[in-house]
Write a protein that holds these residues in place. Structure first.
Motif, PDB file in Angstrom:
ATOM      1  N   ILE A 128       0.839  -1.193   0.000  1.00 41.35           N
ATOM      2  CA  ILE A 128       0.000   0.000   0.000  1.00 41.35           C
ATOM      3  C   ILE A 128       0.874   1.244   0.000  1.00 41.35           C
ATOM      4  CG2 ILE A 128      -1.748   1.301   1.292  1.00 41.35           C
ATOM      5  CD1 ILE A 128      -2.679  -1.456   2.411  1.00 41.35           C
ATOM      6  N   ILE A 129       0.572   2.155  -0.930  1.00 36.59           N
ATOM      7  CA  ILE A 129       1.373   3.381  -1.036  1.00 36.59           C
ATOM      8  C   ILE A 129       0.532   4.644  -0.890  1.00 36.59           C
ATOM      9  CG2 ILE A 129       3.212   2.341  -2.403  1.00 36.59           C
ATOM     10  CD1 ILE A 129       1.841   3.557  -4.916  1.00 36.59           C
ATOM     11  N   GLY A 130      -0.771   4.479  -0.655  1.00 37.32           N
ATOM     12  CA  GLY A 130      -1.631   5.637  -0.516  1.00 37.32           C
ATOM     13  C   GLY A 130      -3.086   5.230  -0.529  1.00 37.32           C
ATOM     14  N   ALA A 131      -3.957   6.185  -0.850  1.00 35.32           N
ATOM     15  CA  ALA A 131      -5.391   5.939  -0.902  1.00 35.32           C
ATOM     16  C   ALA A 131      -6.005   6.760  -2.040  1.00 35.32           C
ATOM     17  CB  ALA A 131      -6.042   6.322   0.423  1.00 35.32           C
ATOM     18  N   ILE A 132      -7.070   6.217  -2.625  1.00 38.09           N
ATOM     19  CA  ILE A 132      -7.811   6.917  -3.675  1.00 38.09           C
ATOM     20  C   ILE A 132      -9.304   6.681  -3.480  1.00 38.09           C
ATOM     21  CG2 ILE A 132      -5.990   6.890  -5.422  1.00 38.09           C
ATOM     22  CD1 ILE A 132      -7.409   4.500  -6.714  1.00 38.09           C
ATOM     23  N   SER A 133     -10.099   7.578  -4.007  1.00 38.64           N
ATOM     24  CA  SER A 133     -11.553   7.407  -3.942  1.00 38.64           C
ATOM     25  C   SER A 133     -12.012   6.483  -5.068  1.00 38.64           C
ATOM     26  CB  SER A 133     -12.245   8.763  -4.070  1.00 38.64           C
ATOM     27  OG  SER A 133     -12.083   9.264  -5.390  1.00 38.64           O
ATOM     28  N   ARG A 134     -13.219   5.943  -4.909  1.00 41.79           N
ATOM     29  CA  ARG A 134     -13.814   5.126  -5.973  1.00 41.79           C
ATOM     30  C   ARG A 134     -13.864   5.927  -7.276  1.00 41.79           C
ATOM     31  NH1 ARG A 134     -17.446   0.875  -6.933  1.00 41.79           N
ATOM     32  NH2 ARG A 134     -17.610   0.381  -4.733  1.00 41.79           N
ATOM     33  N   LYS A 135     -14.234   7.191  -7.183  1.00 38.60           N
ATOM     34  CA  LYS A 135     -14.319   8.031  -8.376  1.00 38.60           C
ATOM     35  C   LYS A 135     -12.961   8.112  -9.070  1.00 38.60           C
ATOM     36  CE  LYS A 135     -15.832  12.513 -10.064  1.00 38.60           C
ATOM     37  NZ  LYS A 135     -16.433  13.804  -9.731  1.00 38.60           N
ATOM     38  N   GLU A 136     -11.882   8.345  -8.297  1.00 40.21           N
ATOM     39  CA  GLU A 136     -10.534   8.409  -8.872  1.00 40.21           C
ATOM     40  C   GLU A 136     -10.122   7.056  -9.454  1.00 40.21           C
ATOM     41  OE1 GLU A 136      -7.954  11.457  -6.217  1.00 40.21           O
ATOM     42  OE2 GLU A 136      -8.840   9.765  -5.132  1.00 40.21           O
ATOM     43  N   ALA A 137     -10.511   5.978  -8.770  1.00 44.92           N
ATOM     44  CA  ALA A 137     -10.129   4.629  -9.219  1.00 44.92           C
ATOM     45  C   ALA A 137     -10.770   4.271 -10.555  1.00 44.92           C
ATOM     46  CB  ALA A 137     -10.508   3.600  -8.153  1.00 44.92           C
ATOM     47  N   HIS A 138     -11.948   4.851 -10.844  1.00 46.63           N
ATOM     48  CA  HIS A 138     -12.707   4.459 -12.029  1.00 46.63           C
ATOM     49  C   HIS A 138     -12.802   5.548 -13.095  1.00 46.63           C
ATOM     50  CE1 HIS A 138     -14.975   1.262  -9.462  1.00 46.63           C
ATOM     51  NE2 HIS A 138     -13.726   0.934  -9.688  1.00 46.63           N
ATOM     52  N   ASN A 139     -12.027   6.625 -12.963  1.00 49.49           N
ATOM     53  CA  ASN A 139     -12.172   7.736 -13.911  1.00 49.49           C
ATOM     54  C   ASN A 139     -11.139   7.726 -15.042  1.00 49.49           C
ATOM     55  OD1 ASN A 139      -9.783   8.647 -12.823  1.00 49.49           O
ATOM     56  ND2 ASN A 139     -10.610  10.519 -11.946  1.00 49.49           N
ATOM     57  N   GLY A 140     -10.436   6.620 -15.206  1.00 48.90           N
ATOM     58  CA  GLY A 140      -9.441   6.539 -16.260  1.00 48.90           C
ATOM     59  C   GLY A 140      -8.034   6.861 -15.799  1.00 48.90           C
ATOM     60  N   SER A 141      -7.865   7.165 -14.520  1.00 44.50           N
ATOM     61  CA  SER A 141      -6.531   7.492 -13.990  1.00 44.50           C
ATOM     62  C   SER A 141      -5.619   6.270 -13.964  1.00 44.50           C
ATOM     63  CB  SER A 141      -6.647   8.070 -12.577  1.00 44.50           C
ATOM     64  OG  SER A 141      -7.062   7.056 -11.660  1.00 44.50           O
ATOM     65  N   LYS A 142      -6.226   5.085 -13.979  1.00 39.77           N
ATOM     66  CA  LYS A 142      -5.491   3.807 -13.983  1.00 39.77           C
ATOM     67  C   LYS A 142      -4.588   3.660 -12.760  1.00 39.77           C
ATOM     68  CE  LYS A 142      -6.630   2.818 -18.459  1.00 39.77           C
ATOM     69  NZ  LYS A 142      -6.036   2.283 -19.617  1.00 39.77           N
ATOM     70  N   GLN A 143      -5.027   4.185 -11.627  1.00 41.59           N
ATOM     71  CA  GLN A 143      -4.290   4.003 -10.383  1.00 41.59           C
ATOM     72  C   GLN A 143      -4.645   2.618  -9.832  1.00 41.59           C
ATOM     73  OE1 GLN A 143      -3.570   7.631  -7.930  1.00 41.59           O
ATOM     74  NE2 GLN A 143      -5.400   8.337  -9.030  1.00 41.59           N
ATOM     75  N   LEU A 144      -3.643   1.832  -9.539  1.00 41.87           N
ATOM     76  CA  LEU A 144      -3.827   0.434  -9.151  1.00 41.87           C
ATOM     77  C   LEU A 144      -4.444   0.326  -7.763  1.00 41.87           C
ATOM     78  CD1 LEU A 144      -3.292  -2.469 -10.181  1.00 41.87           C
ATOM     79  CD2 LEU A 144      -1.094  -2.358  -8.995  1.00 41.87           C
ATOM     80  N   HIS A 145      -5.562  -0.403  -7.689  1.00 36.72           N
ATOM     81  CA  HIS A 145      -6.247  -0.627  -6.417  1.00 36.72           C
ATOM     82  C   HIS A 145      -6.642  -2.105  -6.323  1.00 36.72           C
ATOM     83  CE1 HIS A 145      -9.250   0.504  -9.439  1.00 36.72           C
ATOM     84  NE2 HIS A 145     -10.143  -0.181  -8.733  1.00 36.72           N
ATOM     85  N   PRO A 146      -6.698  -2.656  -5.095  1.00 32.61           N
ATOM     86  CA  PRO A 146      -6.907  -4.094  -4.927  1.00 32.61           C
ATOM     87  C   PRO A 146      -8.372  -4.508  -4.863  1.00 32.61           C
ATOM     88  CG  PRO A 146      -6.371  -3.121  -2.813  1.00 32.61           C
ATOM     89  CD  PRO A 146      -6.321  -2.012  -3.831  1.00 32.61           C
ATOM     90  N   VAL A 147      -8.616  -5.712  -5.393  1.00 29.57           N
ATOM     91  CA  VAL A 147      -9.951  -6.281  -5.502  1.00 29.57           C
ATOM     92  C   VAL A 147      -9.877  -7.764  -5.160  1.00 29.57           C
ATOM     93  CG1 VAL A 147     -11.748  -6.843  -7.202  1.00 29.57           C
ATOM     94  CG2 VAL A 147     -10.633  -4.628  -7.278  1.00 29.57           C
ATOM     95  N   VAL A 148     -10.964  -8.309  -4.602  1.00 29.37           N
ATOM     96  CA  VAL A 148     -11.076  -9.749  -4.367  1.00 29.37           C
ATOM     97  C   VAL A 148     -12.169 -10.327  -5.257  1.00 29.37           C
ATOM     98  CG1 VAL A 148     -10.194  -9.739  -2.004  1.00 29.37           C
ATOM     99  CG2 VAL A 148     -12.632  -9.353  -2.391  1.00 29.37           C
ATOM    100  N   HIS A 149     -11.948 -11.547  -5.735  1.00 20.56           N
ATOM    101  CA  HIS A 149     -12.946 -12.288  -6.515  1.00 20.56           C
ATOM    102  C   HIS A 149     -13.073 -13.687  -5.936  1.00 20.56           C
ATOM    103  CE1 HIS A 149     -12.678  -9.945 -10.590  1.00 20.56           C
ATOM    104  NE2 HIS A 149     -13.193  -9.224  -9.617  1.00 20.56           N
ATOM    105  N   LEU A 150     -14.308 -14.205  -5.919  1.00 18.14           N
ATOM    106  CA  LEU A 150     -14.558 -15.594  -5.551  1.00 18.14           C
ATOM    107  C   LEU A 150     -15.376 -16.239  -6.656  1.00 18.14           C
ATOM    108  CD1 LEU A 150     -14.344 -17.868  -3.380  1.00 18.14           C
ATOM    109  CD2 LEU A 150     -16.639 -17.155  -2.646  1.00 18.14           C
ATOM    110  N   HIS A 151     -14.861 -17.337  -7.201  1.00 18.92           N
ATOM    111  CA  HIS A 151     -15.583 -18.159  -8.166  1.00 18.92           C
ATOM    112  C   HIS A 151     -16.203 -19.308  -7.398  1.00 18.92           C
ATOM    113  CE1 HIS A 151     -13.968 -16.199 -11.795  1.00 18.92           C
ATOM    114  NE2 HIS A 151     -12.909 -15.985 -11.034  1.00 18.92           N
TER     115      HIS A 151
END
Length: 169
Positions: free
Chosen positions: A18-41
């Protein structure tokens, strides 16, 4: 209903640091700032794969079929805690055993995610959250394969299916 644009996510390196924090808006606005996600199949004992139907109000890939459960890791959460929270919120289950099968970086035209991928086998009834999802169902591998590339599934799901499960029979 809408996603909370002010929700905060960790900003991470490809190794997960972790190197910082971003808002959902920043994460999804094309800035391409890497943020973590979990998936379960979620598979059943017949080998069918449960997919959720994304509601039409979602800011990313509305109305498409997607991984059974997926969500952002929140500030202060680790992968395991985020997975447990998301699965309980979206599918209403707590009695499953997740197996981590990989992680990778996924990039689309509007975001860049570090995805921690898990799978489980679950044979009880799933109760998709009607506020977060537009239902869901189990799909056979034949149904999935015959619908790949037809704009029915999210690109993210198709990528994971091909990467982790397409040779599974």
């Amino acid at each position: 209903m809408r996603d909370n644009e002010k929700e905060m996510f960790p900003l991470v390196l490809e190794n997960g640091d972790i190197i910082g924090a971003i808002s959902r808006k920043e994460a999804h606005n094309g800035s391409k700032q890497l943020h973590p996600v979990v998936h379960l199949h979620v598979f059943n004992s017949k080998g069918e794969l449960y997919l959720q139907k994304r509601p039409d109000w979602k800011d990313i890939q509305p109305s498409k079929w997607d991984t059974a459960c997926g969500g952002h890791i929140a500030i202060g959460e680790n992968v395991e805690i985020a997975l447990k929270r998301e699965v309980q919120e979206e599918l209403g289950i707590t009695d499953y055993i997740p197996k981590r099968i990989g992680q990778y970086v996924f990039e689309s035209n509007c975001e860049k995610e570090l995805i921690y991928v898990h799978k489980t086998t679950y044979n009880k009834v799933l109760h998709p959250n009607q506020e977060e999802l537009n239902g869901g169902r189990f799909w056979t591998s034949e149904e999935i394969k015959s619908n790949l590339g037809k704009n029915i599934f999210t690109p993210n799901f198709e990528n994971e299916y091909i990467r982790f499960f397409s040779n599974r029979e």
